[in-house]
Design a protein around this motif. Structure first.
Motif, PDB file in Angstrom:
ATOM      1  N   GLY A 721       0.795  -1.222   0.000  1.00 44.18           N
ATOM      2  CA  GLY A 721       0.000   0.000   0.000  1.00 44.18           C
ATOM      3  C   GLY A 721       0.825   1.268   0.000  1.00 44.18           C
ATOM      4  O   GLY A 721       0.357   2.315   0.460  1.00 44.18           O
ATOM      5  N   VAL A 722       2.039   1.210  -0.546  1.00 46.56           N
ATOM      6  CA  VAL A 722       2.900   2.395  -0.516  1.00 46.56           C
ATOM      7  C   VAL A 722       2.850   3.196  -1.817  1.00 46.56           C
ATOM      8  O   VAL A 722       3.290   4.342  -1.851  1.00 46.56           O
ATOM      9  N   GLU A 723       2.351   2.598  -2.894  1.00 40.65           N
ATOM     10  CA  GLU A 723       2.325   3.324  -4.165  1.00 40.65           C
ATOM     11  C   GLU A 723       1.048   3.016  -4.930  1.00 40.65           C
ATOM     12  O   GLU A 723       0.652   1.859  -5.065  1.00 40.65           O
ATOM     13  N   LEU A 724       0.437   4.069  -5.433  1.00 42.40           N
ATOM     14  CA  LEU A 724      -0.709   3.953  -6.332  1.00 42.40           C
ATOM     15  C   LEU A 724      -0.302   4.496  -7.701  1.00 42.40           C
ATOM     16  O   LEU A 724      -0.101   5.702  -7.861  1.00 42.40           O
ATOM     17  N   PRO A 725      -0.142   3.631  -8.701  1.00 43.88           N
ATOM     18  CA  PRO A 725       0.114   4.138 -10.056  1.00 43.88           C
ATOM     19  C   PRO A 725      -1.116   4.916 -10.527  1.00 43.88           C
ATOM     20  O   PRO A 725      -2.248   4.465 -10.314  1.00 43.88           O
ATOM     21  N   VAL A 726      -0.910   6.066 -11.144  1.00 46.38           N
ATOM     22  CA  VAL A 726      -2.061   6.890 -11.519  1.00 46.38           C
ATOM     23  C   VAL A 726      -2.212   7.018 -13.026  1.00 46.38           C
ATOM     24  O   VAL A 726      -3.220   6.625 -13.586  1.00 46.38           O
TER      25      VAL A 726
END
Length: 765
Positions: A721-726
């Motif tokens: 849960g450390v990165e959300l690709p956008v």
């Protein structure tokens, strides 16, 4: 500023290995063969418009005039190198290496077969003892622009420049496991490092004079202290250090490392020096304003590029072996997936950049005295190579190039190219007005509308401007720090992961709306932390492909195909409540009422939206924050007007969350960003399984196996849960329809295959 420079560096490879020759070295030569007809290189004063003399005008952002295949740093300077040099190996439209350049390789892209040629062949052999041999063979008809033949001696000379202990350019071939390289480099050090490590009170002047020692420490005590004090003062101004004497606090905030309480500015400067092996040029990256070269004397600054033999001198690299006039082998101690990409190196002419009297392969002399690259550095302002074009001059913001009739893949169809420094505001109007033929405006819906107004029609092709789009070699993301967003101080616990996934699940639901409103159809939402341009990126048709953060705490799909937007948002909130509850939050009647020990009811995400919400992810975040507010959780969106403050916030480890973008080379290696020891692992992710996958992917050349490993690694990153690709945005190149023959520009352009890859085939109307 320091963080601005670091962001630029990250955006251009996050310090990954090869930063050179993105056009001519990162791409093999075009399949379409231009006419071999000779083109005159005689040049009068070239105009800055596409006139009857056959001049093509390209827009460039700005030159530093480091026009060297060894030392070019800025993107515009590198563009000059791309057009004047050739590289040993190249890559195709997907960024995959072409190893059979002499005969050529045919590969399919977007439904079309393309054949790629290059200057060399390379056979890679994994040996029984674990070593790997790269057997390299050059074409025998290559010539530099002055007519001199290209031989393997030019390749070997170029390699030794990159491997020299005093080399301080951007290419990191010296970090590869070439047999004998460690011994070659460790047998020499730089004068600056030698004096620094001896200490200010040293009395042994065996390897340097007392005068040199005094000059060095005088420079440290004056300019070095000033350099460090500027960093401390900057940190004080921005609340990251207590006062002007808080070197320890500033060092931590500046991500330099630990200093004891009571440390001084001089201690900080010595820490910076140690971090960069006392290479003054590299230390410039840490500036808080003033360049180090302006603070210390020029002769002392040169100490970091002055080699000094220590111990038994080693004159050559055992793994580099000449086997013929046009062939050689390079052997590594172990398999290194980055080595093949390093062979995108330029082939620079020994007779121009080196000293032919100092080249004697049999006696371990390679065109310069080891530790003395002065002859190479002296040719920084005027490049020579075997590329499509030859360098004429640089004057008043314009680089003048002429066609190279000896270019191996066909002489250019245009006689001259002018590369012209151009402001962003002029990149479209310049093409419209006729002063520029090709440019690269920053693309957006507004830019698309402007071009449509000029053309009088919508779409890519118009009577005035023709637009070609390609995916940007990078992507935008939203991050949460595992160190700062967790439960009970344990970043790796399941509760901590569930907390971060609760937040990310809601943000992820609002990506489509936010990106569509900002970019329209010029960007796409992505679901894995990797650029879609990479060969390692998962495809929607792959088994197991999944939308990011689209399952609940029990692993069930949140969304159905018939859901409307409002239903999606409600489903995301419901899933988030499940994650919050699993993380230890008190949840009752659809509301979060209390946080577990070591967690909070409010977290902050920093975004550089110029203080007015001008950012692709701003709407996504504000909508998600409003949604989270309805269930009792506060997500503060902190719009930072100063980009350097944003960079400092996460690079120093202070930020809870932030918005930024990554860019990489065609090697998808994840070490630097996600390995627990990665230099830019700002997420502070520390996962043994992830580390093992990253290292395993480095230990095989099987591309399908690597791709599978990277997909598994990306799933671990998302699980943390450390990165959300956008989003993956588009880049635009615009051409003057009136002056450029559009049928002759490169087809199916990608970040690895631009119009410059086939510029020799482009024709003017």
């Amino acid at each position: 500023m320091k963080n601005t420079k670091q962001a630029i560096a990250l955006a251009s490879a996050a310090a990954l290995s090869v930063g050179m020759l993105a056009g001519c070295g990162g791409a093999a030569s075009s399949a379409a063969t231009a006419s071999g007809e000779s083109t005159s290189t005689a040049t009068a004063e070239a105009s800055t418009t596409a006139a009857s003399d056959g001049t093509l005008v390209l827009a460039e952002t700005g030159f530093e005039s480091k026009f060297s295949p060894f030392f070019a740093a800025s993107a515009s300077d590198q563009d000059v190198i791309d057009l004047t040099q050739i590289a040993l190996l190249g890559a195709d439209r997907k960024g995959e290496m072409v190893l059979n350049g002499i005969e050529g390789e045919t590969r399919e892209y977007n439904g079309t077969d393309y054949t790629y040629h290059g200057p060399a062949d390379c056979v890679v052999t994994e040996n029984a003892d674990g070593t790997v041999t790269y057997d390299i063979k050059l074409r025998e008809d290559l010539k530099f622009s002055d007519g001199e033949p290209v031989t393997i001696d030019d390749v070997i000379f170029s390699m030794y420049v990159f491997l020299d202990p005093t080399y301080d350019g951007s290419v990191t071939m010296y970090s590869t496991p070439i047999v004998g390289l460690d011994e070659y480099r460790s047998s020499m050090t730089t004068l600056s490092k030698l004096i620094a490590e001896a200490g200010e009170d040293n009395t042994d002047n065996t390897n340097f004079t007392a005068e040199q020692q005094k000059a060095f420490w005088d420079a440290v005590n004056d300019g070095g202290v000033k350099f460090a004090q500027e960093i401390i003062d900057y940190c004080v101004e921005n609340g990251a250090a207590a006062d002007a004497n808080d070197a320890a606090g500033a060092a931590s905030a500046w991500n330099l490392g630990e200093l004891p309480a009571g440390a001084t500015a001089k201690d900080m400067f010595e820490l910076i020096g140690a971090n960069y092996d006392w290479n003054f040029s590299a230390m410039e990256a840490e500036t808080a304003g003033t360049a180090l070269s302006d603070l210390i004397p020029e002769d002392v600054y040169a100490y970091s590029t002055t080699g000094v033999n220590v111990g038994d001198a080693v004159a050559s690299v055992a793994g580099i072996v000449k086997t013929g006039d046009y062939s050689m082998t390079l052997t590594t101690t172990e398999l290194s997936t980055t080595m093949i990409y390093q062979l995108q190196m330029p082939i620079a002419p020994l007779h121009y950049y080196g000293d032919e009297s100092l080249y004697d392969y049999d006696n371990s002399s390679f065109g310069f005295a080891k530790g003395d690259l002065s002859s190479v550095r002296a040719k920084t302002s005027a490049p020579m190579g075997a590329g499509m074009f030859t360098f004429s001059k640089y004057s008043d913001g314009v680089v003048y190039l002429d066609a190279n009739p000896s270019y191996y893949d066909g002489a250019p169809k245009v006689a001259h190219v002018n590369m012209k420094e151009t402001q962003e505001a002029d990149k479209i109007t310049g093409v419209q007005a006729g002063t520029i033929d090709i440019s690269d405006p920053s693309y957006s819906l507004e830019v698309a509308d402007q071009i449509a107004d000029i053309n009088g029609v919508e779409g890519e092709d118009g009577p005035v401007i023709t637009t070609r789009l390609k995916d940007y070699r990078g992507y935008g993301y939203i991050a949460l720090s595992a160190k700062n967003v967790n439960v009970g101080g344990d970043p790796s616990s399941q509760a901590s992961k569930d907390l971060r996934k609760a937040i990310m699940t809601v943000i992820a639901a609002y990506r489509d709306e936010g990106i569509d409103s900002y970019y329209g159809d010029t960007a796409t939402v992505i679901n894995y932390p990797i650029s879609n341009t990479s060969w390692a990126a998962p495809s929607v048709t792959d088994d197991g492909y999944q939308i990011a953060y689209s399952t609940d705490v029990d692993g069930n799909e949140i969304y159905t195909s018939d859901m409307k937007s409002e239903d999606k948002y409600a489903a995301a909130l419901q899933a988030a409540l499940g994650y919050f509850e699993a993380a230890g939050y008190t949840v009752a009647n659809g509301q979060i009422t209390a946080a577990p020990a070591g967690a909070k009811m409010e977290y902050q995400i920093n975004i550089g939206a110029s203080g007015n919400g001008d950012h692709p992810s701003f709407q996504t975040l504000t909508n998600a924050a409003a949604a989270l507010k309805t269930i009792g959780f506060t997500l503060t969106v902190n719009d930072m007007a100063n980009a350097s403050d944003l960079f400092a916030s996460y690079q120093s480890g202070a930020a809870e969350g932030w918005v930024a973008a990554w860019q990489s080379t065609n090697d998808p290696d994840m070490y630097q960003l996600y390995h627990s020891q990665g230099a830019t692992n700002y997420y502070t992710i520390n996962d043994t399984d992830l580390d093992e996958l990253i290292m395993a992917a480095r230990a095989t050349t099987d591309q399908e196996a690597r791709k599978a490993m990277y997909k598994e690694a990306m799933e671990i990153i998302l699980d943390w849960g450390v990165e959300l690709p956008v989003y993956q945005r588009s880049e635009a190149t615009i051409f003057s329809t009136e002056r450029v023959n559009i049928d002759t520009i490169a087809k199916d352009q990608t970040p690895y295959w631009t119009y410059k890859s086939e510029l020799n085939n482009l024709e003017l109307n």
